[in-house]
Enzyme design. Structure first.
Site, PDB file in Angstrom:
ATOM      1  CB  ALA A  23      -0.954  -0.016   1.195  1.00 12.52           C
ATOM      2  CG  ASN A  26      -0.547   1.643   5.060  1.00  7.42           C
ATOM      3  OD1 ASN A  26       0.216   1.714   6.014  1.00  7.42           O
ATOM      4  ND2 ASN A  26      -1.583   0.822   5.027  1.00  7.42           N
ATOM      5  NE  ARG A 139      -8.027  -2.699   0.844  1.00 12.75           N
ATOM      6  CZ  ARG A 139      -8.587  -2.303   1.978  1.00 12.75           C
ATOM      7  NH1 ARG A 139      -8.070  -1.287   2.644  1.00 12.75           N
ATOM      8  NH2 ARG A 139      -9.649  -2.896   2.473  1.00 12.75           N
ATOM      9  CD  GLU A 175      -8.994   3.446  -1.096  1.00 15.84           C
ATOM     10  OE1 GLU A 175      -8.644   2.865  -0.063  1.00 15.84           O
ATOM     11  OE2 GLU A 175      -8.463   3.227  -2.203  1.00 15.84           O
ATOM     12  CG  HIS A 251      -8.285   5.365   4.202  1.00 17.44           C
ATOM     13  ND1 HIS A 251      -7.905   4.086   4.518  1.00 17.44           N
ATOM     14  CD2 HIS A 251      -8.536   5.367   2.873  1.00 17.44           C
ATOM     15  CE1 HIS A 251      -7.931   3.337   3.425  1.00 17.44           C
ATOM     16  NE2 HIS A 251      -8.301   4.088   2.415  1.00 17.44           N
ATOM     17  CB  CYS A 370      -8.733   0.168   9.633  1.00 19.28           C
ATOM     18  SG  CYS A 370      -7.757   1.649   9.621  1.00 19.28           S
TER      19      CYS A 370
HETATM   20  O1  SUG Z   1      -5.523  -0.025   2.301  1.00 18.38           O
HETATM   21  N1  SUG Z   1      -3.260  -1.845   4.233  1.00 18.38           N
HETATM   22  C1  SUG Z   1      -4.546  -1.205   4.131  1.00 18.38           C
HETATM   23  C2  SUG Z   1      -4.933  -0.593   5.446  1.00 18.38           C
HETATM   24  C3  SUG Z   1      -6.346  -0.048   5.417  1.00 18.38           C
HETATM   25  C4  SUG Z   1      -6.656   0.824   6.579  1.00 18.38           C
HETATM   26  N2  SUG Z   1      -7.997   1.256   6.544  1.00 18.38           N
HETATM   27  C5  SUG Z   1      -8.486   2.411   7.029  1.00 18.38           C
HETATM   28  N3  SUG Z   1      -7.722   3.438   7.337  1.00 18.38           N
HETATM   29  N4  SUG Z   1      -9.762   2.526   7.160  1.00 18.38           N
HETATM   30  C6  SUG Z   1      -4.540  -0.138   3.032  1.00 18.38           C
HETATM   31  O2  SUG Z   1      -3.561   0.614   2.940  1.00 18.38           O
HETATM   32  C7  SUG Z   1      -1.446  -3.310   3.501  1.00 18.38           C
HETATM   33  C8  SUG Z   1      -1.275  -4.641   2.794  1.00 18.38           C
HETATM   34  C9  SUG Z   1       0.157  -5.072   2.686  1.00 18.38           C
HETATM   35  O3  SUG Z   1       1.033  -4.228   2.531  1.00 18.38           O
HETATM   36  O4  SUG Z   1       0.436  -6.309   2.739  1.00 18.38           O
HETATM   37  C10 SUG Z   1      -2.799  -2.696   3.292  1.00 18.38           C
HETATM   38  O5  SUG Z   1      -3.467  -2.963   2.308  1.00 18.38           O
END
Ligand code: SUG
Length: 446
Positions: A23, A26, A139, A175, A251, A370
């Site tokens: 991600a 993130n 996703r 999202e 987010h 989340c």
């Molecule tokens: O979409 N992480 C998710 C985390 C989602 C968090 N959701 C909210 N804030 N509501 C994302 O970034 C990481 C998967 C990986 O790296 O293996 C991931 O998809």
């Protein structure tokens, strides 16, 4: 007893939970790429959080994991042969693609859909728009399954409308509830719904100064408002300030949280004009003012917010009408975050705090909020949904036993290429559909 309640649907962590660094934007996901995960611990931590809510008297339900590794996607990319052979070959030839197809990311249920309660919609039905999750490849495999699961649970069309996800296009990237806030005097009252978005124009591509993707479009926020038949004075688009995204708040639920008439947000989350508009609209609709708490950068910096997931706490109403904050354990050991929580409690924004350990999820950038999708339902609507997913002490026991039976204790990136994981994962999901009475939900079952 109140006639309307808020049900939290938590995503059950899947048997392939792993750290693949997929991600962009993130921070936790990018930093922890390649770590060994513990799917069993991850799933049990999630279930323990659900049990806590249930014991506090907050209604709780579950959403099943999606089919992973997702072989149909690999087939679409040209891999052929038996499912086992496809996994082994993808592991050798394209491990990154296999990681994308193996992510347990459906567990972050706040991204499953946007939901509008019947109190807000002009047809008096609960509306769901499953998110298209267009921005991230791993996703983008979720929307079809989220749609099917929501259609199964909310099948009664007298009460529920489950829309299709928005068209999968950059200008419509969506999202879900992670970018959606609702303010209302109580869950059952008419409220205003705030759709936060990350780009200025409906069709604007990613602007050059921003190096992390802006994952929510204005186009999506507008379309969901129309589809959900929200009245003009009850639905607003609120632009999120760009610095948040580059600081790692991908987010809105990393910079703001709300419940009923309370909104707690970071100083840099929204522009002044939007905040004034929200207050005015709320007052116009309800005759009262909402309770806003703006958290100053000096108290909890954006960097601290992203590190602790302070704003990713769940703010929930307890049966006696008071509010509780369900905060990540990371806030308890962080002096600034802890001091801010204590201060908010002294100021009566909430009456109680519980710290929860969801560390396995946090390492992938997913905090307590989340992991859940909020669905406000009247008693009638509750009676019309599929009851098999409602958490009871008995279901909690069944699910923990199920996790202990089927889930591994460690999973390294190289393990994703082991066809045994495919078999184990399918066995686990097959057993789960029986526990939750969901029928043949998965493609491999058909
Ligand atoms: O979409 N992480 C998710 C985390 C989602 C968090 N959701 C909210 N804030 N509501 C994302 O970034 C990481 C998967 C990986 O790296 O293996 C991931 O998809």
């Amino acid at each position: 007893m109140t006639q309307t309640l808020e049900l939290n649907f938590d995503g059950i962590v899947g048997p392939t939970h792993n750290y693949a660094g997929l991600a962009t934007g993130n921070m936790a996901s990018m930093r922890n790429r390649g770590l060994k995960s513990n799917p069993r611990k991850a799933a049990l931590q999630g279930l323990d959080k659900m049990r806590l809510l249930m014991e506090l008297g907050v209604p709780q339900a579950v959403l099943p994991p999606h089919e992973r590794p997702y072989v149909p996607f690999l087939k679409a990319l040209g891999f052929s042969g038996s499912d086992k052979a496809i996994i082994a070959r993808a592991g050798k030839e394209n491990p990154l693609m296999l990681a994308n197809c193996s992510s347990s990311s459906a567990m972050w249920a706040a991204n499953a859909a946007s939901v509008s309660p019947s109190a807000d919609t002009s047809d008096g039905k609960v509306h769901f728009t499953p998110a298209n999750l267009f921005s991230e490849l791993h996703r983008s495999m979720e929307p079809a399954a989220h749609t099917q699961i929501l259609q199964t649970i909310f099948a009664d069309d007298q009460h529920f409308v489950v829309h299709d996800p928005l068209p999968a296009a950059w200008a419509m990237r969506d999202e879900g509830a992670a970018n959606h806030l609702r303010l209302a005097p109580s869950h059952g009252a008419k409220g205003i719904e705030l759709f936060t978005f990350d780009s200025g124009m409906p069709y604007q591509p990613l602007e050059p100064p921003h190096h992390f993707p802006a994952r929510q479009s204005l186009g999506a926020s507008m379309a969901v408002r129309h589809r959900h038949r929200l009245r003009k004075d009850q639905a607003f688009g609120v632009q999120r300030a760009m610095p948040c995204i580059d600081a790692g708040a991908f987010h809105a639920d990393l910079v703001a949280m709300g419940n009923e008439d309370v909104l707690i947000y970071h100083q840099q989350a929204f522009d002044r004009q939007s905040i004034a508009l929200m207050r005015k609209a709320y007052h116009h609709l309800t005759g009262r003012y909402p309770r806003f708490a703006e958290i100053a950068e000096d108290n909890v910096s954006l960097a601290d917010a992203v590190q602790t997931y302070f704003f990713n706490s769940q703010l929930v109403t307890l049966p006696d009408g008071t509010m509780a904050l369900i905060a990540p354990a990371e806030c308890q050991s962080h002096p600034a975050a802890k001091a801010q929580i204590d201060l908010l409690m002294q100021e009566h924004f909430f009456d109680r705090v519980e710290f929860v350990n969801v560390r396995q999820s946090m390492l992938n950038g997913g905090g307590p909020a989340c992991l859940r999708l909020r669905v406000v339902l009247t008693k009638k609507e509750l009676a019309a949904m599929h009851p098999g997913v409602l958490l009871t002490p008995q279901l909690y026991n069944q699910l923990t036993a199920w996790v202990k039976k089927h889930y591994r204790e460690t999973l390294a990136p190289a393990d994703l290429a082991n066809p045994a994981l495919l078999r184990e994962s399918r066995q686990a999901l097959d057993a789960l559909t029986k526990i939750l009475q969901l029928g043949c939900l998965y493609e491999f079952q058909r």
